[in-house]
Design an enzyme around this catalytic site. Structure first.
Site, PDB file in Angstrom:
ATOM      1  N   TYR A  28       0.833  -1.144  -0.168  1.00 41.73           N
ATOM      2  CA  TYR A  28       0.030  -0.115   0.147  1.00 41.73           C
ATOM      3  C   TYR A  28       0.774   1.248  -0.120  1.00 41.73           C
ATOM      4  O   TYR A  28       1.454   1.448   1.041  1.00 41.73           O
ATOM      5  CB  TYR A  28      -0.833   0.030   1.089  1.00 41.73           C
ATOM      6  CG  TYR A  28      -1.887   1.199   1.315  1.00 41.73           C
ATOM      7  CD1 TYR A  28      -2.260   2.052   0.387  1.00 41.73           C
ATOM      8  CD2 TYR A  28      -2.762   1.323   2.471  1.00 41.73           C
ATOM      9  CE1 TYR A  28      -2.963   2.982   0.408  1.00 41.73           C
ATOM     10  CE2 TYR A  28      -3.661   2.226   2.589  1.00 41.73           C
ATOM     11  CZ  TYR A  28      -3.955   3.230   1.666  1.00 41.73           C
ATOM     12  OH  TYR A  28      -4.671   4.157   1.763  1.00 41.73           O
TER      13      TYR A  28
ATOM     14  N   LYS B 183      -1.029  -1.158  -4.205  1.00 37.27           N
ATOM     15  CA  LYS B 183      -2.077  -0.256  -4.281  1.00 37.27           C
ATOM     16  C   LYS B 183      -1.618   1.173  -4.344  1.00 37.27           C
ATOM     17  O   LYS B 183      -0.741   1.591  -3.516  1.00 37.27           O
ATOM     18  CB  LYS B 183      -2.994  -0.242  -2.995  1.00 37.27           C
ATOM     19  CG  LYS B 183      -4.111   0.700  -2.965  1.00 37.27           C
ATOM     20  CD  LYS B 183      -4.891   0.900  -1.846  1.00 37.27           C
ATOM     21  CE  LYS B 183      -5.941   2.017  -1.799  1.00 37.27           C
ATOM     22  NZ  LYS B 183      -6.642   2.396  -0.254  1.00 37.27           N
TER      23      LYS B 183
END
Length: 293
Positions: A137, A165
């Site tokens: 992330y 992400k």
């Protein structure tokens, strides 16, 4: 990858009561809304939109459990387990894996100026303990951690780091990642840049506004992939009008008010976030009516 994780995900909102406890019934309703109304491919659970960093470990487990119970195996589930406490991240990762989450994700360690080697080993330690697939992330605007293409290469050499992400406005780096790692999963994290990210070759997206605007996001994503860029941009303009207005009123309380308008028990944000300001009620009602939210 053990499972195709491509597609559009809601960054799941979490409702709280006046005492900051998770409203389980409301959470189930919100999760089901993303499938039945917004028609999304999956849920990204316990990310920023779930106010995750305001929760204790047991509350985070509670959210994982209730979300899984709400949707079962109907959609894909990604568990965000990142924490400054590595032991907590591992505990959460084990728990989410045990109850059937398809993959883990973890925000890069933040606040302290960690070296890349420390960040890399943080991910490797979570993977070693859980034996689940991991999605990095990357959100440098909030963490202060910028991962270079060379560092992404080192991370992606681990077979269980299946993707990222990517919540950053650096589209040059996004293009470089896509070219260098065509088989890795890239999920865009900026709702307001979905057209640009799709043109750059992302495999899907994760968005907080997709809890209420997922159908429009789906059209944007599909049109951009089909090369209908002007049509996609027109819908992106509409989405960005929504996003701009929602941000001006406070993103989490406002999204919850839109869900409440649908009859969903969307609860309150967790303190120190403030509840929705009733001074914005007319603006919100006009937004809902104009964009069919």
């Amino acid at each position: 990858m053990n499972k195709d994780l491509k597609g559009l995900y809601a960054a799941l909102l979490v409702p709280f009561d006046e005492n900051g406890q998770v409203n389980e019934q409301g959470l189930k309703q919100i999760a089901q809304n993303t499938i039945e109304t917004e028609e999304l491919d999956g849920l990204y659970v316990n990310g920023s939109s779930g106010e995750n960093f305001l929760l204790n470990t047991e509350q985070k487990k509670q959210v994982f459990k209730v979300a899984k119970e709400a949707v079962g195996d109907k959609v894909k589930l990604i568990a965000q387990v990142g924490s400054l406490d590595l032991n907590e991240a591992i505990e959460l990762g084990k728990y989410a894996t045990e109850i059937g989450y398809d993959a883990l994700s973890a925000v890069t360690p933040f606040y302290y100026p960690f070296t890349f080697e420390e960040i890399r080993d943080y991910y490797f330690d979570i993977i070693e303990a859980t034996q689940n697939n991991m999605i990095i992330y990357a959100i440098p605007d909030l963490t202060g951690v910028n991962i270079s293409i060379e560092q992404f290469s080192e991370l992606f050499n681990h077979e269980k780091i299946v993707g990222v992400k990517y919540t950053a406005p650096n589209f040059f780096l996004l293009e470089r990642i896509r070219k260098a790692f065509p088989d890795k999963l890239i999920l865009s994290g900026f709702d307001e840049m979905l057209v640009q990210a799709t043109i750059s070759g992302v495999d899907g997206a994760i968005g907080s506004t997709y809890n209420v605007n997922g159908r429009r996001a789906r059209k944007i994503f599909d049109l951009a992939r089909q090369g209908q860029i002007q049509e996609a941009y027109q819908l992106q303009h509409d989405s960005n009008d929504i996003i701009e207005t929602v941000l001006s009123m406070g993103i989490y309380p406002t999204l919850k008010e839109i869900l409440r308008h649908r009859g969903i028990d969307a609860g309150l944000p967790k303190r120190p976030f403030k509840p929705f300001n009733e001074a914005h009620r007319q603006t919100l009602d006009q937004l809902i009516a104009k964009y069919d939210l």
